[in-house]
Design a protein around this motif. Sequence first.
Motif, mmCIF file in Angstrom:
data_model
loop_
_atom_site.group_PDB
_atom_site.id
_atom_site.type_symbol
_atom_site.label_atom_id
_atom_site.label_comp_id
_atom_site.label_asym_id
_atom_site.label_seq_id
_atom_site.Cartn_x
_atom_site.Cartn_y
_atom_site.Cartn_z
ATOM 1 N N PHE A 240 0.807 -1.224 0.000
ATOM 2 C CA PHE A 240 0.000 0.000 0.000
ATOM 3 C C PHE A 240 0.843 1.278 0.000
ATOM 4 O O PHE A 240 0.474 2.248 -0.655
ATOM 5 C CB PHE A 240 -0.983 0.003 1.166
ATOM 6 N N PRO A 241 1.978 1.326 0.715
ATOM 7 C CA PRO A 241 2.770 2.553 0.675
ATOM 8 C C PRO A 241 3.190 2.929 -0.743
ATOM 9 O O PRO A 241 3.301 4.107 -1.063
ATOM 10 C CB PRO A 241 3.998 2.217 1.514
ATOM 11 N N VAL A 242 3.397 1.920 -1.584
ATOM 12 C CA VAL A 242 3.821 2.238 -2.948
ATOM 13 C C VAL A 242 2.686 2.913 -3.696
ATOM 14 O O VAL A 242 2.889 3.863 -4.458
ATOM 15 C CB VAL A 242 4.302 0.963 -3.665
ATOM 16 N N LEU A 244 0.506 4.682 -2.240
ATOM 17 C CA LEU A 244 0.468 6.014 -1.635
ATOM 18 C C LEU A 244 1.417 6.946 -2.381
ATOM 19 O O LEU A 244 1.057 8.062 -2.760
ATOM 20 C CB LEU A 244 0.856 5.921 -0.163
ATOM 21 N N GLY A 245 2.649 6.461 -2.599
ATOM 22 C CA GLY A 245 3.614 7.262 -3.364
ATOM 23 C C GLY A 245 3.089 7.563 -4.755
ATOM 24 O O GLY A 245 3.121 8.713 -5.217
ATOM 25 N N LEU A 248 0.326 10.097 -4.655
ATOM 26 C CA LEU A 248 0.853 11.425 -4.349
ATOM 27 C C LEU A 248 1.360 12.100 -5.625
ATOM 28 O O LEU A 248 1.031 13.252 -5.923
ATOM 29 C CB LEU A 248 2.000 11.258 -3.348
ATOM 30 N N LEU A 249 2.132 11.333 -6.398
ATOM 31 C CA LEU A 249 2.665 11.906 -7.640
ATOM 32 C C LEU A 249 1.524 12.242 -8.599
ATOM 33 O O LEU A 249 1.559 13.256 -9.295
ATOM 34 C CB LEU A 249 3.629 10.924 -8.292
ATOM 35 N N PHE A 252 -0.041 15.447 -7.680
ATOM 36 C CA PHE A 252 0.799 16.570 -8.131
ATOM 37 C C PHE A 252 0.624 16.807 -9.627
ATOM 38 O O PHE A 252 0.533 17.948 -10.072
ATOM 39 C CB PHE A 252 2.267 16.305 -7.795
ATOM 40 N N PHE A 260 5.200 13.892 -13.789
ATOM 41 C CA PHE A 260 5.778 12.590 -13.469
ATOM 42 C C PHE A 260 5.277 11.517 -14.419
ATOM 43 O O PHE A 260 6.017 10.651 -14.840
ATOM 44 C CB PHE A 260 5.427 12.190 -12.036
ATOM 45 N N LEU A 286 4.113 1.302 -10.648
ATOM 46 C CA LEU A 286 3.887 1.552 -9.226
ATOM 47 C C LEU A 286 2.524 1.038 -8.809
ATOM 48 O O LEU A 286 2.354 0.426 -7.761
ATOM 49 C CB LEU A 286 4.015 3.054 -8.916
ATOM 50 N N THR D 41 7.258 3.631 1.153
ATOM 51 C CA THR D 41 6.748 4.865 0.553
ATOM 52 C C THR D 41 7.893 5.650 -0.060
ATOM 53 O O THR D 41 7.815 6.101 -1.210
ATOM 54 C CB THR D 41 6.048 5.737 1.609
ATOM 55 N N LEU D 45 9.040 6.685 -4.213
ATOM 56 C CA LEU D 45 9.471 7.964 -4.781
ATOM 57 C C LEU D 45 10.852 7.824 -5.417
ATOM 58 O O LEU D 45 11.109 8.361 -6.503
ATOM 59 C CB LEU D 45 9.487 9.050 -3.709
ATOM 60 N N ILE D 178 9.596 16.901 -4.795
ATOM 61 C CA ILE D 178 8.787 15.880 -4.135
ATOM 62 C C ILE D 178 9.646 15.031 -3.200
ATOM 63 O O ILE D 178 9.243 14.729 -2.086
ATOM 64 C CB ILE D 178 8.013 15.018 -5.156
ATOM 65 N N PHE D 182 9.136 15.571 0.643
ATOM 66 C CA PHE D 182 8.540 14.507 1.445
ATOM 67 C C PHE D 182 9.441 14.182 2.630
ATOM 68 O O PHE D 182 8.964 13.937 3.741
ATOM 69 C CB PHE D 182 8.323 13.271 0.563
#
Lengths: 607, 482, 107, 239
Positions: A240-242, A244-245, A248-249, A252, A260, A286, D41, D45, D178, D182
Amino acid sequence: MSNQNLNQDNHGHSDDHGHHKETFISKYVFSMDHKMIAKQFLITGIIMGTLGMAMSMIFRLQLAFPDMKFPFFEGIMGHWGKDGKLDPNFYLALITIHGTIMVFYVLTAGLSGTFSNLLIPLQVGARDMASPFLNMLSYWFFFLSSCVLVSSLFVDGGPASAGWTIYPPLSALPKAIPGSGTGMTLWLVAIILFIASALLGGVNYITTVLNMRTLGMKMTRLPLTIWAFLVTAVLGLLSFPVLLGAGLLLIFDRSFGTSFYLADIPADMAGGIERVGGSPILFQHLFWFLGHPEVYIILLPALGITSEVIATNSRKPIFGYRAMIGSILAIAVLSFIVWGHHMFITGMNPFLGSVFVLGTLIIAVPSAVKTFNYIATLWKGNLQLTPAMLFAIGLVSFFISGGLTGLFLGNAALDINLHDTYFVVAHFHIVMGSAAIFGMMSGIYHWFPKMFGRMMNKSLGYAHFWLTFISAYCVFFPMHFMGLAGVPRRYYANTAYDQFSTFVDMNVFITIAALIGGAAQLLFLFNFFYSIRKGKKATQNPWNSNTLEWTAPVKHLHGNWPGDIPHVYRWPYDYSKPGSEVDFIPQNIPEEGQTDPLQEMASQHNH
Amino acid sequence: MKILNRIQKTSFIFATLIVLSLGSFAQTADEGAKLFSANCTSCHSINEKIVGPPLKNVHKKYDEAWIIKWVKNSQEFIKSGDAKAVKVYEENNKIPMTSFATFTDLQVKSIIAYVKAESEKAPVASAASASSNVATDSETETTDLSDCINWLMVVSFLLLIIVIGLMISILEKLGDIKGKPSINWIRINGFLLLAFLILGMAAVVWEFYYHTKLTVNAQTPASAHGVIYDSMFNITLVLTGIMFVVTQVLLFWYGYRYKHSDTRKALYYPDNHKLEFIWTIIPAVVLTVLVVRGLQTWSAITDRNQNDKAQVIEVFGYQFDWKMRYAGADNKLGAHDFRKMGVWNELGVDPNDSASKDDIVTSELHLKVGQPVVLKFRAKDVIHSAYLPHFRVQMNVVPGLPTQFIFTPTVTTNQMREIMKNPTFDYVLLCNKICGSAHYRMNRKVIVESAEDYYKWLSTQPKLVAENTATAESDSKALATK
Amino acid sequence: MHIEEHLEHTEPPKDMKKQIWKTFWILFALTVVDIAVYFQLMEYHSGYKNALFIILGVVKAYFIVGIFMHMKFEKKWLPYLIIVPMIFVMYLITLMVIEGNYTSFLR
Amino acid sequence: MSETTTLTNVKTGTWGGGKSPFSISYGKLMMWIFLLSDAFTFSSLLVAYGFIRHSYASNLVTPWPSPDHVFNHFPFLHGVHLPLMFVSLMTFILIFSSVTMVLAVEAGHRMAKKEVGMYMFLTILGGIGFLSCQAWEWTQFITGTHEGRMLADGSIFHGANLQMNQYGPTPFGDLFFIVTGFHGFHVLSGVVINIIIYLNVLGGTYEKRGHYEMVEKVGLYWHFVDLVWVFVFTFYYLI
């Protein structure tokens, strides 16, 4: 907020949460009791599931009868269903939200959220989750997320409609489709809240299983459900964190003019700013780094529940307990290294394609082992065909049918002609849709007495099972052939091309089957809510099961057991053990000669 | 149906005759038909609402100048605050219409003329309309749902269900009173499992028998690599088929055979390492076969160096249509830049590049039979996917990432028509990645023909740059003055 | 209801303070090496230089996690729990770098 | 409650249940697991960065800029070419604050309230110092240099924003913002948490509780932030 008041201290140090006075709000709303949180997850999940299913009915009607008018469309969808015709844009919105709801809200939170919460503390022998406060927070993030997603249905331009995979640029360019405006933003917000919920839950589940087991509950004595939930939590925590990243992008890109995921997009399409240099494929990588483990986040809890239900109702130990754990772990590890099989024809490096083919097809081995073990468990059993058991058998059947078609799609060469056709729709609706829903149903029928202290009606359960089982196969099996004929998925109508018109009959058949299947769920809903209030009173251990949760009293206690937590002396699958009078021996019954926990630990130590 | 068709056709001819008698007007309508099918059909039809509203009688509702303004740049027009324009925009869920700034006033007028002609003969003749796109608008009139349902039957069916439900619940209550269940559910369900197995397998066989012939895999592959694709597919089908039958039969048979009985005790059988080893190894071996064969097929199909002499064709996807660019005699596509996309140059071709001088942009994909071809894919806005099912070809069309697919078509359209015994059959290029509301209509005809026919067709297609040099020059002048 | 068991750790070394300062100087030195290499080979681009930087980064990470975060003194299962999943990250990064290069080749 | 207290002294197998197999409390285990997921996370990035940067590998028109031409400023030393010096300073500040943090943890083990307070204070100072440096660095990056970059229409563009920058391709600036943003956000939240804990230390909360585990937990978080910076420094500035 009132949950702040309830929690006296910060960061999960609620040492004596059992003692403060219980008001209605602290008992039913901002409860920190894992059993109540499980119920909250389940009921929210069922509500979301009903919504998602209703959406599928609407677009099934559209697909079967593209020329017909349904006056009630205008009633429920307003200008999106003007004159009884579904708007093509809203069709895309419906499939998107249907997918999102089913994948995340029903089969992730509704399934693993419910049963992890209910069963982890009860089956490992803990008073509650490691941090009940974070657990409560996890539910409320989920609730908030559901609200945001549902509210996105009502915004101008409609909800997100780029498919549940929200590939940019379609999702990144607000002008590309109406749903990529506010609806898409809300979708992203909802998913980020959802991720927060999943992470809080996952941290809690893992910690509880690792740290809070009762004395004697070795890892090799955990029920397979707990193994499945543990591994599921790990999968969620790492994948899940991936997302999230990635999200986020994407935010943006959508709102702040970065690039991106955008390359070579002229300024007039992208809000007046020319976008160069990013890569849409990056998002897909991702996304699927989450997306593929997500499939197992959905499936593993269902398989875990099935293991438990099949063993209990066969009155036999699960066949190959260690092999089952091994295959759960193998599936989990492999699920992280094969995401690219969703992307064979995106223009990805063909060499990476080969790597992903290899990993993908290897997953079939542990899956096959699991299947064979289930079948071997049935062999020479004494099957109590309860509704839960039937749903578990149904799951195995779907797991086989859907898993085998995975061998076509996982093979890059074959994927060329099957990618994004109805074959894919058939595959994943059988293997992760139907199978996981069946696992969830099986769990609900099996643990309903534990959750609500009452039994569900059996005959309605049987009717529900057979109608759902038959209609699910009738809906999804024919879709394979549509896919093989090249009918692409996410088409609003198949009328635009001669060759697909041969499938009009099949579409009508599928839709009728889907409507019957949908109606069958009404039986379930009735049975569920009726039984909560009026069902037969449950006994302490209605299925004669071995696991610890059935040693807890029927009436819920905050803290699960009135006295000491029972200690554990054996694995959970001592059914029909030779030499025993009864056909089950619960985990808290000592082996002969093992009366004292200290003694048994000492003897373990000598090994 | 045939008679109806004939009537339609005659009426079409009749209508055309009337139109012809109007002299020059006919020619414009004819050009309009072409423009309409090349530019409008993905979103509009005469009688039906698709993405945009039906265009029937549009010439009566708005005057010509208004329509021209709208077609050329509707967004600007709406911004200017024209009440009618704003109304149209809002009525259609605020979905902006693609701007056709390239059209001359005359061209728009010709489209209006075509729409006018069509409106007059619609709806009877709509099926015979000149929409030369693969899309065929459905002939049936829309019907109301309530007309199709026999409410009496629905009600009686529901009543039946309720009666059965009541009977069961009474029986169960009786059982509770007697203290012994009056319905043996386990027995019933055991038999149902067996019945499901038998009927289900029969249904699967029936399904294969009836529907396999509809699939593209059952048809002759139209490309060279299609043969190895199909053999790979068949191997997988056989292997998975065996697994499917064996496991499903065992599952349901055991479900039936070992249903609960009070007299029997289950066998305590927790482990058998030999057995587990066997059923780990068997799938592993089968999968090794699949992986090895699969990777061989994959690398054969995706090999970028497989043919240096392949003919280069660019396939350009945008919301919601396809354009093809042929490289011309030099077999080299001119350079492109997304910043150059504009008025006459949708594809963003660089007019100053020498290689682009002989490039040809068309709306249909014509291929020479037996000629290896490399399709180079490019997208303007969002991801599309070029899907040619009969050739076993698919590749995503990604903005900013040039992708390609190399293959050799081996069966001409005419041959395929004979094989399939379907004189109207056409190969098709579909969009297979969700791209917006008209995604489902984003398709173009693909024609495979002999070299002779191919060159004949190509010679009728205008060269992009030559055709538009005048426009290009004025463009660059306009830029310079800026 | 469960109590916050305050569990004894594998005893950290008595001269913890000394070890902390030692670690600090190691980290300091490694960073200085980083910069020195960077200046010396500024015009020289090669995989070896990048590999060196990455190795130095990993060594620094080892000291931070091991000493500062106390990992070295925990039971062996915890390091496994934390470090094994990082394999997936490395796999992801490797594949994405390959894919990035391929994208560059296509453009 | 009772069984755990009576049995923790019994010699049981590591994974035998009734106690933590890692011999750490659930709170610390949770922190570790959270950090693991947070590492993913950050990885996502950095993966985006690796992908996009390598997709410029053979791009000769707008090559990826070399960091020494971008990050070569130092406060008060205007016009001097000092590549990476300032970033190295930031790295040292962060490492140093990590040291003070771990000293606070160590003092916590000895229940030395005063020392814990002092070291926590130093850590907070270090965090604020790092954030100020980053603010300066961002300002420098955003305002850009005097030369700037000539655009196609002849105008000159200075500095950077999310849509454009003078140094190289657009994603260069985007990724800078970013990734470091972050990380900066993590530092900021770390500072805030540290301040809360510092106040608790002064208030004697942990003295009363009998152990300083909370300091250890935030310590873990703080070191993690340092750890991430090591990799940001390596990948974004050095390579």
